[in-house]
Design an enzyme around this catalytic site. Structure first.
Site, mmCIF file in Angstrom:
data_model
loop_
_atom_site.group_PDB
_atom_site.id
_atom_site.type_symbol
_atom_site.label_atom_id
_atom_site.label_comp_id
_atom_site.label_asym_id
_atom_site.label_seq_id
_atom_site.Cartn_x
_atom_site.Cartn_y
_atom_site.Cartn_z
ATOM 1 C CD GLU A 163 15.832 -52.600 -18.308
ATOM 2 O OE1 GLU A 163 15.884 -51.407 -18.671
ATOM 3 O OE2 GLU A 163 14.774 -53.139 -17.930
ATOM 4 C CE LYS A 218 19.875 -55.618 -12.336
ATOM 5 N NZ LYS A 218 18.621 -56.091 -12.912
ATOM 6 C CB CYS A 274 21.914 -61.081 -13.964
ATOM 7 S SG CYS A 274 21.847 -60.104 -15.464
#
Ligand code: NAD
Ligand code: UDX
Length: 464
Positions: A163, A218, A274
């Site tokens: 995502e 990612k 993150c």
């Protein structure tokens, strides 16, 4: 390929909640159930007052209000949702390990593995399992080995579908993603997931790759983004020394189409759940393969960020005549960026910690972060006792109360409302000289200097 009619998502957090809400809204024929072991969080997602859902994101409560109870459900019945779904998203947290091998670096995959084992135990018919969490490259291999050895004849296809939403703009990012990335080796499984996104995402924005490229992309995307912030922050320090203005420099280089204008905003340091976690994980993976230079290269992005937070705090201390002991410092903002109630790894936490070591008294105002969260963030550091944190830090609901008789104001988050405050009034209510340390280059420096403030703006040197 198989048409999906029931989706289950394990993990009702900042990713699972918004992502599934948008899938449900855009795909009315699919029933989406988001499950979590945290009963309090599920109860909040189900709160009758849709403004009390646990994630604050502009536009999210409207999406939830529209889909919830129709084809969007939040539940603690994990087994039931797994059993009924044809496609299962794993969207649980993957924090940095705090123990054992890889402590402080590697991603902790225990929650992921628990999900895989639960799926293996419960599933009675074929499932597509989607990695939505951010995972180290080759995690799908471990999932496969757990899922393929159940001996009950159930077939599992594993896809990677990282995502890319950013908090604060999650709904817009989900509505109009730059790309959706799907990695896998089963064309049918890939097509089934493509069909879900195709409800609203144009085909040319749906990218398919092999599963390892998808997993690694990612980590790579977050490393590149964070690197840009550390790069501009490194230059912000040089700007301050030389009379340059980092915002002018950013504009000047950002107009080069090869560089581009986004993600060049100097700040007190990047935060969020993150960037740091994913870069540490990347560094750890590189080290595991013996790639020392690769590891060191990326680690520098983190070291620069730590330096940026530290020097912001140090500058407050040295400007306030080398002591902040017993001085009141008002923090505007605690969230790691505007338009979110998330505080994970927020620069504010570390700046506060440095100042508390110097015995400052901190008063915090943030439009969306509750008092308990602020204390929890400080307690988690284990730098001092819970009692000391509560003695030294006060949380208020009114910004003007925060600044009243303060020695200094520090802007830690770029909330829009801070710009609109009555800075004349703030000046009247603060002690003199009145210092403002703008860690987001948010406020109009010249205007505030005109009022009488002593201004420090990140990355902006004195011209003379
Ligand atoms: P989060 O902590 O907000 O949510 C995770 C949820 O999973 C928690 O509510 C937790 O209770 C639940 N959970 C954990 N183990 C479970 C289990 N065995 N069964 C059921 N529920 C379980 O985390 P998040 O911010 O949503 O991030 C999730 C993943 O997505 C992480 O891997 C993260 O790196 C990645 N990611 C996050 C963002 C972001 O902006 N936050 C963006 C992209 C990717
Ligand atoms: C990030 C990625 O952008 C997203 O694609 C990924 O899915 C999750 O991680 P997020 O952490 O939610 O998203 O927010 P982001 O907008 O990337 O900001 C991260 C931090 O960097 C914030 O603290 C922000 O203030 C800071 N930042 C960002 C800067 O200091 N300057 C910038 O120019 C951009």
């Amino acid at each position: 390929s198989k048409k999906i009619s029931k989706i289950c998502c394990i993990g009702a957090g900042y990713v699972g909640g918004p992502t599934m809400a948008v899938i449900a809204q855009k795909c009315p024929d699919i029933e989406v159930t988001v499950v979590d072991i945290n009963a309090q969080r599920i109860a909040a997602w189900n709160d009758k007052d849709v403004n009390k859902i646990p994630v604050y994101e502009p536009g999210l409560s409207e999406v939830v209000a529209e889909a919830r109870g129709k084809n969007l459900f939040f539940s603690t019945e994990v087994d039931k949702a797994i059993d009924e779904a044809e496609m299962i998203f794993i969207s649980v947290n993957t924090p940095t390990k705090t123990y054992g091998k890889g402590k402080g670096m590697a991603a902790d995959l225990k929650y992921i593995e628990l999900c895989a084992r639960q799926i293996a135990r419960v599933a009675k018919n074929d499932k597509i399992v989607v990695e939505k969490s951010t995972l180290p490259v080759r995690t799908a291999e471990a999932l496969k080995s757990i899922l393929h050895n159940t001996g009950n004849g159930v077939n599992f296809d594993i896809l990677s579908n990282p995502e890319f939403l950013a908090e604060g703009t999650a709904i817009q990012d989900l509505y109009k993603p730059d790309r959706v990335l799907i990695g896998g080796d089963s064309p049918e499984a890939i097509q089934a997931l493509v069909d879900v996104y195709a409800c609203w995402v144009p085909n040319e924005n749906i990218l398919t790759t092999n599963v390892w490229s998808s997993e690694l992309s990612k980590l790579t995307a977050n490393a590149f983004l964070a690197q840009r912030v550390s790069s501009i922050n490194a230059l912000s320090e040089l700007c301050e020394k030389t009379g340059a203005d980092v915002n002018e420099v950013a504009r000047a280089i950002g107009t080069d189409s090869r560089i581009g204008p986004k993600f060049l905003k100097a700040s007190v340091g990047f935060g969020g759940s993150c960037f740091q976690k994913d870069i540490l994980n990347l560094v750890y993976i590189a080290k595991t393969y013996g790639l020392t230079e690769v590891a060191d290269y990326w680690e520098q992005v983190i070291l620069m960020n730590d330096h940026q937070k530290r020097r912001f705090a140090d500058n407050i201390v040295s400007t306030l005549y080398n002591t902040v002991s017993g001085k009141k410092i008002a923090f505007l903002g605690w969230a790691f960026k505007k338009d979110t109630n998330d505080t994970r790894e927020s620069a504010a936490i570390y700046v506060a910690d440095h100042l508390l070591n110097e015995q400052a008294e901190i008063v915090v105002y943030d439009p969306k972060v509750p008092e308990e969260q602020i204390y929890a963030d400080l307690d988690y550091l284990n730098t001092r006792s819970e009692k000391e944190n509560r003695n030294l830090v006060t949380v208020v609901n009114d910004p003007y109360e925060a600044v009243n008789e303060a020695h200094a104001v520090a802007v830690l988050t770029e909330w829009d409302e801070f710009k609109a405050y009555d800075w004349q009034k703030i000046y009247r209510e603060m002690l003199k000289p009145s210092f403002v340390f703008d860690g987001r280059a948010l406020l109009d420096k010249e205007q505030l200097k005109g009022i009488g403030f002593e201004m420090y703006t990140i990355g902006v040197g004195e011209e003379q």
